[in-house]
Design a protein around this motif. Sequence first.
Motif, PDB file in Angstrom:
ATOM      1  N   THR A   1      12.574  22.077  -2.459  1.00 22.24           N
ATOM      2  CA  THR A   1      11.082  22.164  -2.818  1.00 22.24           C
ATOM      3  C   THR A   1      10.454  20.905  -2.458  1.00 22.24           C
ATOM      4  OG1 THR A   1      11.754  23.352  -4.972  1.00 22.24           O
ATOM      5  CG2 THR A   1       9.721  22.273  -4.966  1.00 22.24           C
ATOM      6  N   PHE A   2      11.256  19.543  -2.502  1.00 24.67           N
ATOM      7  CA  PHE A   2      10.400  18.560  -1.930  1.00 24.67           C
ATOM      8  C   PHE A   2      10.818  17.603  -0.996  1.00 24.67           C
ATOM      9  CE2 PHE A   2      10.748  17.899  -7.127  1.00 24.67           C
ATOM     10  CZ  PHE A   2       9.273  18.542  -7.194  1.00 24.67           C
ATOM     11  N   SER A   3      10.051  17.173  -0.285  1.00 21.77           N
ATOM     12  CA  SER A   3      10.572  16.747   0.908  1.00 21.77           C
ATOM     13  C   SER A   3      11.279  15.032   0.693  1.00 21.77           C
ATOM     14  CB  SER A   3       8.981  16.087   1.794  1.00 21.77           C
ATOM     15  OG  SER A   3       8.610  15.185   1.195  1.00 21.77           O
ATOM     16  N   LYS A   4      11.792  14.352   1.586  1.00 19.44           N
ATOM     17  CA  LYS A   4      12.422  13.039   1.208  1.00 19.44           C
ATOM     18  C   LYS A   4      11.514  12.137   0.591  1.00 19.44           C
ATOM     19  CE  LYS A   4      16.320  13.817   4.090  1.00 19.44           C
ATOM     20  NZ  LYS A   4      17.380  13.137   5.057  1.00 19.44           N
ATOM     21  N   ALA A   5      10.211  12.323   1.072  1.00 20.58           N
ATOM     22  CA  ALA A   5       9.203  11.494   0.880  1.00 20.58           C
ATOM     23  C   ALA A   5       8.716  11.593  -0.802  1.00 20.58           C
ATOM     24  CB  ALA A   5       7.887  11.369   1.829  1.00 20.58           C
ATOM     25  N   GLN A   6       8.609  12.898  -0.842  1.00 22.20           N
ATOM     26  CA  GLN A   6       8.301  13.168  -2.452  1.00 22.20           C
ATOM     27  C   GLN A   6       9.271  12.786  -3.064  1.00 22.20           C
ATOM     28  OE1 GLN A   6       7.624  17.206  -1.290  1.00 22.20           O
ATOM     29  NE2 GLN A   6       5.275  17.049  -2.045  1.00 22.20           N
TER      30      GLN A   6
ATOM     31  N   ALA B   1       0.789  -1.245   0.181  1.00 22.62           N
ATOM     32  CA  ALA B   1       0.107  -0.005  -0.167  1.00 22.62           C
ATOM     33  C   ALA B   1       0.804   1.201   0.017  1.00 22.62           C
ATOM     34  CB  ALA B   1      -0.713   0.026   1.200  1.00 22.62           C
ATOM     35  N   GLU B   2       2.148   1.256   0.762  1.00 22.70           N
ATOM     36  CA  GLU B   2       2.916   2.425   0.564  1.00 22.70           C
ATOM     37  C   GLU B   2       3.524   2.541  -0.532  1.00 22.70           C
ATOM     38  OE1 GLU B   2       6.482   3.966   3.676  1.00 22.70           O
ATOM     39  OE2 GLU B   2       6.533   1.776   3.105  1.00 22.70           O
ATOM     40  N   GLU B   3       3.888   1.456  -1.339  1.00 22.97           N
ATOM     41  CA  GLU B   3       4.557   1.660  -2.719  1.00 22.97           C
ATOM     42  C   GLU B   3       3.377   2.506  -3.603  1.00 22.97           C
ATOM     43  OE1 GLU B   3       7.811   1.258  -3.911  1.00 22.97           O
ATOM     44  OE2 GLU B   3       8.090   1.474  -1.897  1.00 22.97           O
ATOM     45  N   LYS B   4       2.015   1.862  -3.475  1.00 27.40           N
ATOM     46  CA  LYS B   4       1.262   2.280  -4.314  1.00 27.40           C
ATOM     47  C   LYS B   4       0.948   4.043  -4.154  1.00 27.40           C
ATOM     48  CE  LYS B   4      -1.684  -1.559  -5.215  1.00 27.40           C
ATOM     49  NZ  LYS B   4      -3.017  -2.237  -5.023  1.00 27.40           N
ATOM     50  N   LEU B   5       0.969   4.292  -2.750  1.00 26.56           N
ATOM     51  CA  LEU B   5       0.839   5.715  -2.233  1.00 26.56           C
ATOM     52  C   LEU B   5       2.097   6.697  -3.028  1.00 26.56           C
ATOM     53  CD1 LEU B   5      -0.534   7.946  -0.814  1.00 26.56           C
ATOM     54  CD2 LEU B   5       0.738   7.320   1.117  1.00 26.56           C
ATOM     55  N   TYR B   6       3.322   5.962  -3.057  1.00 28.22           N
ATOM     56  CA  TYR B   6       4.454   6.782  -3.475  1.00 28.22           C
ATOM     57  C   TYR B   6       4.261   6.934  -4.911  1.00 28.22           C
ATOM     58  CZ  TYR B   6       7.505   6.389   0.586  1.00 28.22           C
ATOM     59  OH  TYR B   6       8.158   6.766   1.880  1.00 28.22           O
ATOM     60  N   LEU B   7       3.866   5.637  -5.579  1.00 33.82           N
ATOM     61  CA  LEU B   7       3.491   5.726  -7.169  1.00 33.82           C
ATOM     62  C   LEU B   7       2.676   6.984  -7.506  1.00 33.82           C
ATOM     63  CD1 LEU B   7       4.407   4.422  -9.762  1.00 33.82           C
ATOM     64  CD2 LEU B   7       2.587   2.765  -9.333  1.00 33.82           C
TER      65      LEU B   7
END
Length: 102
Positions: free
Chosen positions: A81-86, A2-8
Amino acid sequence: MAEEKLYLKNGESIYQWYCTPCHGVKGDWKGANAKNLDPRPADHTDAELMGRRTDKELSEAISGGGKMVGKTASMPPWGETFSKAQIRSLVVYIRKLCGCKE
């Protein structure tokens, strides 16, 4: 999973807004600005090319910009501009575009 889908999903949104002007909607370096750039932006659909780059290298290129990783200074540094998560989301999305893994 689910985490990978959110990242995608997040990566695709960020990519479409910030990256497509140069890298193109499909990631094939055919964005509207690409014709004005020398060298051309990376082709994110090239599995051979992108497969040679680690996730860490892709993250560093996104964060520090092209010049930071020995590539074109035309690619801006997105680390402020982007966070590490982004940035992670962008790497996940680029892996989808190329159909390759680290």
